[in-house]
Design a protein around this motif. Sequence first.
Motif, mmCIF file in Angstrom:
data_model
loop_
_atom_site.group_PDB
_atom_site.id
_atom_site.type_symbol
_atom_site.label_atom_id
_atom_site.label_comp_id
_atom_site.label_asym_id
_atom_site.label_seq_id
_atom_site.Cartn_x
_atom_site.Cartn_y
_atom_site.Cartn_z
ATOM 1 N N ALA A 17 0.825 -1.211 0.000
ATOM 2 C CA ALA A 17 0.000 0.000 0.000
ATOM 3 C C ALA A 17 0.860 1.263 0.000
ATOM 4 C CB ALA A 17 -0.936 -0.004 1.205
ATOM 5 N N ILE A 18 1.867 1.299 0.836
ATOM 6 C CA ILE A 18 2.743 2.473 0.914
ATOM 7 C C ILE A 18 3.487 2.670 -0.411
ATOM 8 C CG2 ILE A 18 4.850 3.380 1.994
ATOM 9 C CD1 ILE A 18 3.796 2.158 4.652
ATOM 10 N N ALA A 19 4.024 1.573 -0.954
ATOM 11 C CA ALA A 19 4.756 1.669 -2.223
ATOM 12 C C ALA A 19 3.828 2.129 -3.347
ATOM 13 C CB ALA A 19 5.389 0.326 -2.563
ATOM 14 N N LYS A 20 2.609 1.612 -3.379
ATOM 15 C CA LYS A 20 1.644 2.002 -4.409
ATOM 16 C C LYS A 20 1.299 3.489 -4.293
ATOM 17 C CE LYS A 20 -1.655 1.485 -7.503
ATOM 18 N NZ LYS A 20 -1.346 1.296 -8.902
ATOM 19 N N ALA A 21 0.972 3.920 -3.078
ATOM 20 C CA ALA A 21 0.546 5.307 -2.869
ATOM 21 C C ALA A 21 1.666 6.305 -3.138
ATOM 22 C CB ALA A 21 0.023 5.479 -1.443
ATOM 23 N N ARG A 22 2.896 5.928 -2.851
ATOM 24 C CA ARG A 22 4.016 6.861 -2.976
ATOM 25 C C ARG A 22 4.855 6.651 -4.235
ATOM 26 N NH1 ARG A 22 6.048 7.847 3.234
ATOM 27 N NH2 ARG A 22 3.994 7.566 4.193
#
Length: 127
Positions: free
Chosen positions: A69-74
């Motif tokens: 999720a963090i990698a996708k969002a950022r």
Amino acid sequence: MVQEEVLGEKGKAKPGYEALWKLKNRYKPISPTGEELVLSAEVQAFVDKHFQPHDAQSFARGADPLLVAIAKARGLTIITQERHTIPEVDGSTGRVKGKPTLTYVAFAFGVRCLSLMSALVEVPPKP
């Protein structure tokens, strides 16, 4: 950057963890935002839908849903020691056989994953 839950994961004897600890003063831990927590639930919902329940629950207990999720969002790339594998679907259940892998779930969400060695090769040397 390193996701905080990754630092607390078991398996510190695995390759790559030693390098991570040696670099501990050169990276900063990141925590998920509210948007990323929502996206993490979407990642887990994908895993719940496509994998056997006991395997999906195992995935939920680790740091991987938040990491994706963090990698996708950022727009980040995940550096992992997990191998890239093509999953096999069970014809009778329509679900993926075996445990969900970080690399496959990240791929499903359009997140790039690299091995530690590949990442080191890609980093341009400082002049």
